[in-house]
Write a protein that holds these residues in place. Structure first.
Motif, PDB file in Angstrom:
ATOM      1  N   ARG A 217       0.846  -1.192   0.000  1.00  0.00           N
ATOM      2  CA  ARG A 217       0.000   0.000   0.000  1.00  0.00           C
ATOM      3  C   ARG A 217       0.887   1.249   0.000  1.00  0.00           C
ATOM      4  O   ARG A 217       1.926   1.287   0.644  1.00  0.00           O
ATOM      5  N   ARG A 218       0.448   2.255  -0.717  1.00  0.00           N
ATOM      6  CA  ARG A 218       1.222   3.492  -0.804  1.00  0.00           C
ATOM      7  C   ARG A 218       0.850   4.398   0.367  1.00  0.00           C
ATOM      8  O   ARG A 218      -0.236   4.965   0.413  1.00  0.00           O
ATOM      9  N   GLY A 219       1.737   4.487   1.322  1.00  0.00           N
ATOM     10  CA  GLY A 219       1.497   5.343   2.483  1.00  0.00           C
ATOM     11  C   GLY A 219       2.079   6.725   2.287  1.00  0.00           C
ATOM     12  O   GLY A 219       2.467   7.126   1.176  1.00  0.00           O
ATOM     13  N   ARG A 220       2.193   7.458   3.383  1.00  0.00           N
ATOM     14  CA  ARG A 220       2.690   8.835   3.297  1.00  0.00           C
ATOM     15  C   ARG A 220       4.107   8.972   3.835  1.00  0.00           C
ATOM     16  O   ARG A 220       4.745   9.999   3.583  1.00  0.00           O
ATOM     17  N   SER A 221       4.564   7.976   4.553  1.00  0.00           N
ATOM     18  CA  SER A 221       5.912   8.082   5.104  1.00  0.00           C
ATOM     19  C   SER A 221       6.953   7.873   4.014  1.00  0.00           C
ATOM     20  O   SER A 221       6.677   7.312   2.953  1.00  0.00           O
ATOM     21  N   GLU A 222       8.162   8.332   4.295  1.00  0.00           N
ATOM     22  CA  GLU A 222       9.258   8.171   3.323  1.00  0.00           C
ATOM     23  C   GLU A 222       9.511   6.714   3.015  1.00  0.00           C
ATOM     24  O   GLU A 222       9.696   6.332   1.862  1.00  0.00           O
ATOM     25  N   HIS A 223       9.535   5.905   4.046  1.00  0.00           N
ATOM     26  CA  HIS A 223       9.803   4.476   3.866  1.00  0.00           C
ATOM     27  C   HIS A 223       8.725   3.831   3.010  1.00  0.00           C
ATOM     28  O   HIS A 223       9.016   3.022   2.111  1.00  0.00           O
ATOM     29  N   SER A 224       7.462   4.198   3.260  1.00  0.00           N
ATOM     30  CA  SER A 224       6.356   3.611   2.506  1.00  0.00           C
ATOM     31  C   SER A 224       6.419   4.021   1.041  1.00  0.00           C
ATOM     32  O   SER A 224       6.214   3.195   0.141  1.00  0.00           O
ATOM     33  N   GLY A 259     -11.723  -0.406  -6.115  1.00  0.00           N
ATOM     34  CA  GLY A 259     -10.960   0.046  -4.972  1.00  0.00           C
ATOM     35  C   GLY A 259      -9.779  -0.826  -4.624  1.00  0.00           C
ATOM     36  O   GLY A 259      -9.279  -0.760  -3.498  1.00  0.00           O
ATOM     37  N   GLU A 260      -9.335  -1.660  -5.525  1.00  0.00           N
ATOM     38  CA  GLU A 260      -8.209  -2.551  -5.236  1.00  0.00           C
ATOM     39  C   GLU A 260      -6.882  -2.057  -5.817  1.00  0.00           C
ATOM     40  O   GLU A 260      -5.888  -2.778  -5.745  1.00  0.00           O
ATOM     41  N   ILE A 265      -1.911   1.471  -9.797  1.00  0.00           N
ATOM     42  CA  ILE A 265      -0.876   0.644 -10.427  1.00  0.00           C
ATOM     43  C   ILE A 265      -0.662   1.065 -11.872  1.00  0.00           C
ATOM     44  O   ILE A 265       0.483   1.231 -12.343  1.00  0.00           O
ATOM     45  N   ALA A 266      -1.762   1.245 -12.610  1.00  0.00           N
ATOM     46  CA  ALA A 266      -1.636   1.599 -14.031  1.00  0.00           C
ATOM     47  C   ALA A 266      -0.886   2.929 -14.201  1.00  0.00           C
ATOM     48  O   ALA A 266       0.036   3.046 -15.025  1.00  0.00           O
TER      49      ALA A 266
END
Length: 310
Positions: A217-224, A259-260, A265-266
């Motif tokens: 999942r694409r989070g907001r933290s740098e690591h994510s 919503g998946e 991704i595209a």
């Protein structure tokens, strides 16, 4: 190729809420039912059977014990129950006395117990004492000449203060054990019937195709953000090498439900491929809920002409 089945501990951890829910439902049901059951009080009168002899010996004691066992069979006669019902009076019937009483010869003794159960301690004592008195009279009238044994009241029935049934603590404890066993059984049954794909190994074993990448999942933290970008670069590389004889020219991104992450991704895969100098066209094929333009260009007027025009 088939994926290894999950370990029992994995199944229990995965289905813990099913197990806990089943356990709670069974325990609560047992507690509620036990509270609604009528209370039953139990007490016992004790009779002593002894051979009429000046000297008590081992043989006479053994004979007395045998007579006590025989009396345990005789005492349950309907005739005696009818006499006990008449002795109690107040409309008590023979069937009520029979249902409320039971009898046992105490092993290795000359004692015979008259057990009685009733909705109140007073009623239980009344039935046990009346039955004991009636049987003493009956034995002296009909059995003493044959058996040469005397029968006396060793102990009248005590008036108990606590009900013998129901026993909520015991019922709840047993229900907890049964609920836990049932919950575990349901957990393994649910696991066996579950056809969902949970791991990359499940996908590869069921469809006999390799998994090119796992995109978090694409989070907001740098690591994510870094992990998300790196997974897409891995996907781009694996797609390039998935065709060794011909160049890959088109990729369809789809899923079973909305919503998946199809749009995400595209769009980001297109950007990642363009980063290595390839020309990329990303086509929005969702005509009802288009979101690709917003992902790539932000909110704004829809591009025209669109896919449906072409």
């Amino acid at each position: 190729m088939s994926a290894a089945p999950p370990s029992p501990l994995t199944v229990l951890a995965r289905r813990k809420w099913l197990i806990l829910g089943t356990l709670a439902a069974v325990v609560i049901s047992a507690a509620i039912v036990s509270k609604t059951l009528d209370k039953v009080y139990s007490t016992s009168s004790t009779l002593l059977i002894a051979l009429q002899s000046d000297n008590q010996s081992f043989d006479t004691v053994q004979a007395s014990q045998a007579i006590a066992r025989s009396y345990a069979d005789v005492i349950s006669s309907p005739d005696i129950a009818g006499r006990a019902a008449a002795r109690i009076g107040d409309g008590t019937t023979e069937d009520e006395v029979t249902e409320a009483t039971s009898f046992e010869a105490v092993p290795e003794t000359q004692l015979l117990k008259v057990n009685a159960e009733a909705p109140s301690p007073e009623r239980a004592k009344e039935i046990a004492d009346a039955y004991a008195d009636v049987f003493i009279e009956y034995a002296e009238e009909n059995l003493a000449d044959t058996t040469q044994a005397s029968i006396t009241l060793a102990a009248a029935a005590p008036r108990v203060s606590a009900a013998s049934r129901p026993r909520p603590t015991l019922y709840v404890a047993v229900a907890a054990i049964l609920g836990l066993v049932l919950g575990v059984a349901l957990a393994f049954l649910r696991e066996r019937l579950d056809r969902r794909l949970r791991t990359t190994e499940d996908v590869e074993s069921h469809f006999d195709v390799p998994v090119l990448a796992r995109v978090p999942r694409r989070g907001r933290s740098e690591h994510s953000v870094a992990a998300f970008a790196e997974s897409l670069r891995l996907l781009r590389t694996n797609l390039q090498f998935s065709r060794v004889d011909t160049q890959l020219r088109s990729i369809a991104v789809t899923s079973g439900l909305e919503g998946e992450g199809k749009t995400t991704i595209a769009a980001n895969l297109g950007i990642t491929i363009a980063e290595v100098g390839r020309e990329v066209t990303v086509v929005e094929a969702d005509l009802r809920r288009p979101a690709l333009q917003r992902e790539l260009m932000g909110p704004g007027e829809p591009l025209a002409p669109g896919f449906s025009n072409y």
